[in-house]
Structure formats: structure tokens, C-alpha cells
Design an enzyme around this catalytic site. Sequence first.
Site, PDB file in Angstrom:
ATOM      1  N   GLN A  12      -7.028  -3.974   8.912  1.00 23.18           N
ATOM      2  CA  GLN A  12      -6.314  -2.904   9.546  1.00 23.18           C
ATOM      3  C   GLN A  12      -5.053  -3.422   9.980  1.00 23.18           C
ATOM      4  O   GLN A  12      -4.931  -4.656  10.515  1.00 23.18           O
ATOM      5  CB  GLN A  12      -7.100  -2.408  10.683  1.00 23.18           C
ATOM      6  CG  GLN A  12      -6.388  -1.238  11.583  1.00 23.18           C
ATOM      7  CD  GLN A  12      -6.169   0.027  10.743  1.00 23.18           C
ATOM      8  OE1 GLN A  12      -5.264   0.034  10.195  1.00 23.18           O
ATOM      9  NE2 GLN A  12      -6.962   1.160  11.022  1.00 23.18           N
TER      10      GLN A  12
ATOM     11  N   GLU B 177       1.003  -1.244  -0.003  1.00 23.27           N
ATOM     12  CA  GLU B 177      -0.085   0.075  -0.134  1.00 23.27           C
ATOM     13  C   GLU B 177       0.802   1.318   0.039  1.00 23.27           C
ATOM     14  O   GLU B 177       2.038   1.306   0.744  1.00 23.27           O
ATOM     15  CB  GLU B 177      -0.709   0.010   1.176  1.00 23.27           C
ATOM     16  CG  GLU B 177      -1.884   1.127   1.274  1.00 23.27           C
ATOM     17  CD  GLU B 177      -2.898   0.982   2.124  1.00 23.27           C
ATOM     18  OE1 GLU B 177      -3.760   0.021   2.172  1.00 23.27           O
ATOM     19  OE2 GLU B 177      -3.212   1.881   3.246  1.00 23.27           O
TER      20      GLU B 177
END
Length: 284
Positions: free
Chosen positions: A177, A16
Site C-alpha cells: 500500500q 499502476e
Amino acid sequence: MIKDIYTQKRTVFSLEVFPPKNDTDISSIYSALDGLKALNPDFISITYGAGGSTSKRTMDIAAYVQKQCNINALAHLTCVSLDELLLGKFMEELKANQITNVLALRGDRPRDMTDGAFHSRPYKYASELVSIIRRNYGFCVGGACYPEVHPESRDQESDLHFLKAKIEAGTDFLLTQLFFDNSKFFSFYEKLRHAGISVPVSAGIMPITSINQIKTIVDLSGAYIPSRLKELFEKYRNDPEDFKKAGLEYAIEQIHELLHHGIQGIHLYTLNKVDTSTEIFKNL
């Protein structure tokens, strides 16, 4: 489509990145991507600022990942400030750039958003966004999940209830997460499967490489810090280089344990850092 990669590989590895906050720093992300593509990830996700504040940069970076790096791009899209017109425009731009994967999120409320605008927004939940994207655009849609419970959820039971609604709306895979305690992930994963959620799950890992990082990360994510990680903070508090090494080793050990348990994917929160990401991939 990313959902197909999960059926073809034992473990999916992804990264990411986030767009710089202003255009003057934009070259730095392209330089980072040129380094990260050498790691040959299965896909790279690109974040979308609060309320779409970086939407143009998200699109440009996603296009670069898809067409210049020849890596599957996963464009984040938050619905908190979205309307039908903006959604249609964003999706058509993705199509024009040969991107067919979206991470559908509710997103954080922008600081300048009034109570009235927040409560009357067209799309209140990520599940609504997932449903519309699947129905109108036929994209592969990823979703987020929280091993340690979404900060706005009452408890894990209600969190799983809303997660299941997101899956039923058409979510194809999940990215978690970040977390630092694998036992919390394993417990969540077991409950998730028991709840009937069977889509692939990638575990989100963020290496902690500086003391200053940790407070910001905990404030944003609410992640539990296990005692072993706290001990590293104390031991190397005055030695930044050794702290960085210890932080990387901790992340690598986390990933090794997850792989040993057969988790379907590892999603590395790179913070746009090529050196730390390369060190981690080199040790897998």
C-alpha cells in the site's frame, strides 16, 4: 512471469493505472498508456473496481498493455464478489490475451452488497484466491501488503500472520500500500523478513500533486502524513504549481532513499498521469 523479473534485475520498476468509471472516458486510459509505455516499466498493473464493477474494462486494458504496449500486464482480481464461474471466466480470458500475472486481492465490500451476501461469499480471503489460482491455472500471483497495518487487522503481528498465510498459499511477490514515511516501511520490511517472508517486495509510492488529493488518499489508505509533508501543505497551500513541484520532489526523494537501501522494486501509483510519472522516472 513477473516473479522471474525479480530474479533477473536489481530493481523492478512498475506502474499502476485504473480503468475509467464509464465507457465514455475509455479513450483517456489508452492515451495515458501510450505515454507511460515510453517509460519502459517492467510491468503495469490494472485495478479492478469494487465487486468487479470495472472487470470488463480491466480485461480490455490489461490486453492492451500486454499485446499493444508489449509490457507485462498484472491484472488485479478481487474475490469479495467472486464465484467459481466468474473466476473461471476471468482466468480463461486472461489466458486468451496471453496474460499470466494476477494480483489476488480480497477487495473492498461493494456498497450495495447485503450483510447476508457479504458473510456467505464463496471466497473470504485473498489467500483462498491465491491457492485456487496457483492450483488450477498456474499463473504468477502477486499480493498486497500494508506497511502501516491493514485497516481491519488488530495489530501488525496479526497482520503478518495473515500475510504469511497468503505467502504459503503461493503468492510470488508483494506490492505495498502507498506510504509517505520510509521509516515505517523499513520497520515493516524488517518484521516481514523476521517472520520468514522472503518473497520480493515492491514499495508503493504515490506522488501528492494537489492539496485536494491528500484528504481522499488518507481516508482511503490510512497512511501516516509525516511533519515534513504537512509543512509542504502549509507552505504551498495557495500555490498549486509550487505544491505540485514540491510533491514530486518529495516522492523522488522517497524513492531515492528506498533504492539506496536496496529495495527490490518501486511500484508507482500513477493516477493515470503521464506528466508526473515521466518527471519521476526522469529523476531516477
